[in-house]
Design a protein around this motif. Sequence first.
Motif, mmCIF file in Angstrom:
data_model
loop_
_atom_site.group_PDB
_atom_site.id
_atom_site.type_symbol
_atom_site.label_atom_id
_atom_site.label_comp_id
_atom_site.label_asym_id
_atom_site.label_seq_id
_atom_site.Cartn_x
_atom_site.Cartn_y
_atom_site.Cartn_z
ATOM 1 N N PRO A 108 73.378 18.545 -6.214
ATOM 2 C CA PRO A 108 74.470 19.509 -6.404
ATOM 3 C C PRO A 108 74.091 20.695 -7.285
ATOM 4 O O PRO A 108 74.545 21.821 -7.048
ATOM 5 N N LYS A 109 73.242 20.474 -8.292
ATOM 6 C CA LYS A 109 72.840 21.560 -9.190
ATOM 7 C C LYS A 109 72.029 22.610 -8.419
ATOM 8 O O LYS A 109 72.229 23.825 -8.601
ATOM 9 N N THR A 110 71.135 22.158 -7.543
ATOM 10 C CA THR A 110 70.325 23.094 -6.759
ATOM 11 C C THR A 110 71.180 23.822 -5.727
ATOM 12 O O THR A 110 71.008 25.023 -5.499
ATOM 13 N N ILE A 111 72.105 23.096 -5.112
ATOM 14 C CA ILE A 111 73.025 23.739 -4.160
ATOM 15 C C ILE A 111 73.811 24.852 -4.849
ATOM 16 O O ILE A 111 73.962 25.959 -4.305
ATOM 17 N N GLU A 112 74.293 24.586 -6.045
ATOM 18 C CA GLU A 112 75.049 25.600 -6.798
ATOM 19 C C GLU A 112 74.157 26.789 -7.143
ATOM 20 O O GLU A 112 74.597 27.951 -7.088
ATOM 21 N N LYS A 113 72.903 26.525 -7.479
ATOM 22 C CA LYS A 113 71.963 27.605 -7.794
ATOM 23 C C LYS A 113 71.733 28.495 -6.574
ATOM 24 O O LYS A 113 71.732 29.735 -6.680
ATOM 25 N N ILE A 114 71.549 27.881 -5.405
ATOM 26 C CA ILE A 114 71.344 28.660 -4.180
ATOM 27 C C ILE A 114 72.601 29.459 -3.849
ATOM 28 O O ILE A 114 72.529 30.634 -3.454
ATOM 29 N N LYS A 115 73.750 28.837 -4.007
ATOM 30 C CA LYS A 115 75.024 29.521 -3.744
ATOM 31 C C LYS A 115 75.151 30.780 -4.594
ATOM 32 O O LYS A 115 75.450 31.867 -4.081
ATOM 33 N N ARG A 116 74.902 30.653 -5.900
ATOM 34 C CA ARG A 116 75.005 31.818 -6.796
ATOM 35 C C ARG A 116 73.955 32.867 -6.447
ATOM 36 O O ARG A 116 74.220 34.069 -6.494
ATOM 37 N N LEU A 117 72.757 32.410 -6.088
ATOM 38 C CA LEU A 117 71.678 33.338 -5.746
ATOM 39 C C LEU A 117 72.023 34.162 -4.510
ATOM 40 O O LEU A 117 71.823 35.384 -4.489
ATOM 41 N N LEU A 118 72.562 33.529 -3.489
ATOM 42 C CA LEU A 118 72.904 34.243 -2.255
ATOM 43 C C LEU A 118 74.009 35.267 -2.499
ATOM 44 O O LEU A 118 73.934 36.405 -2.006
ATOM 45 N N ILE A 119 75.031 34.877 -3.240
ATOM 46 C CA ILE A 119 76.140 35.801 -3.520
ATOM 47 C C ILE A 119 75.662 36.966 -4.380
ATOM 48 O O ILE A 119 75.982 38.135 -4.109
ATOM 49 N N LYS A 120 74.870 36.667 -5.395
ATOM 50 C CA LYS A 120 74.394 37.718 -6.298
ATOM 51 C C LYS A 120 73.438 38.673 -5.592
ATOM 52 O O LYS A 120 73.436 39.887 -5.847
ATOM 53 N N SER A 121 72.613 38.142 -4.681
ATOM 54 C CA SER A 121 71.579 38.954 -4.031
ATOM 55 C C SER A 121 72.105 39.759 -2.848
ATOM 56 O O SER A 121 71.441 40.700 -2.401
ATOM 57 N N HIS A 122 73.257 39.367 -2.316
ATOM 58 C CA HIS A 122 73.816 40.096 -1.170
ATOM 59 C C HIS A 122 73.999 41.567 -1.512
ATOM 60 O O HIS A 122 74.619 41.923 -2.512
ATOM 61 N N THR A 123 73.437 42.426 -0.664
ATOM 62 C CA THR A 123 73.493 43.877 -0.888
ATOM 63 C C THR A 123 74.021 44.544 0.376
ATOM 64 O O THR A 123 73.265 44.797 1.322
ATOM 65 N N PRO A 124 75.324 44.820 0.438
ATOM 66 C CA PRO A 124 75.881 45.413 1.667
ATOM 67 C C PRO A 124 75.298 46.789 1.938
ATOM 68 O O PRO A 124 74.976 47.547 1.015
ATOM 69 N N LEU A 125 75.157 47.090 3.213
ATOM 70 C CA LEU A 125 74.685 48.413 3.621
ATOM 71 C C LEU A 125 75.858 49.388 3.567
ATOM 72 O O LEU A 125 76.837 49.233 4.293
ATOM 73 N N ILE A 126 75.748 50.364 2.678
ATOM 74 C CA ILE A 126 76.803 51.363 2.526
ATOM 75 C C ILE A 126 76.301 52.686 3.099
ATOM 76 O O ILE A 126 75.325 53.255 2.615
#
Length: 321
Positions: free
Chosen positions: A196-214
């Motif tokens: 669960p700790k690694t899953i949470e780390k990946i979850k935060r990483l994906l959300i933080k790294s997402h960079t929408p094309l503007i």
Amino acid sequence: MFVKDLTVPLNLLKAEALEKRMPPNHPKLMDLRLFIKNLRSGYNGERKIHYYLGLTPPKRFLIFHDLRLPFGDGYFQIDALLLSPRGILMIDGKNHSGKLTIEKNQMIQDYMDKRIVYDNPIAQAHRHNLLLTYFLEKHKIPPMPIASLVAICKSSTELCISPGYTIAEKKICRVSELLGKIDVFYHQHNKTLLDPKTIEKIKRLLIKSHTPLITDIMQKFSVQMVEIITGIQCPNCFQFPMSYKRKIWVCPHCHFISQDAHLVAIKDYFLLNHSSFTNMEIRTFLHLPSTRITTYFLSSLCFPYTGTTKGRVYHQPQNFL
């Protein structure tokens, strides 16, 4: 469970706001409409994928729609990513019409007497698989199975896979088959590899790294602000502009009455690459008769602002669009 839910692409909202305010004789109008058509088609395909993802058992996957992740000097886009303790499954949607022929080095679309050649979607999925692997390695995420599927989203599309192209037969499916394919992935990868700790780390990483094309939509289609049709569009007959009379908006063409038609116009203003405005700027754009009436409108909206009196600048609130 949806962690990053599906939303209407911001660039689609920007383009639609520009379309209704672009002069009808503008030389780039047809290009803009084609841009909107392609974005709308892609979004409609993702909506179909979203429906089937919503049918998966909620505790099996964390689901992320429309991720755009950085790697090296660029970015890679994932339509849908399913994260579980057993591994990751990526899904790429194709919402093409007509006939699709999948060959080892290309995808061919035949539609309305036109023939268009695209990259092989399996090769594209493999490239995204590698880039996601590199991305996770860079952030010290332990290795795990990463698989991918290509979903053909339009039920009327004729799908032809070259004989003997077995990997395409496994990885390309119609969207109606998606639930079964996801279930096969889940049961084939039956070992719990991530705590669960690694899953949470990946979850935060994906959300933080997402960079929408503007996209600067005005610049992309060579439209100047002085060319934009200002005023409030009637929500009934779609004519410009409505007139302000005693706290209501009245359409001079069809006589439709609205109390809040200005809200859509303010959203248009923000979508056309403006993140703030002064009293005078929004008064001119909405065709309001006076500074005092504009101040009344702005006070009722409770927009955040900086500065005082004549120097006050109003800013776009979060989640206003």
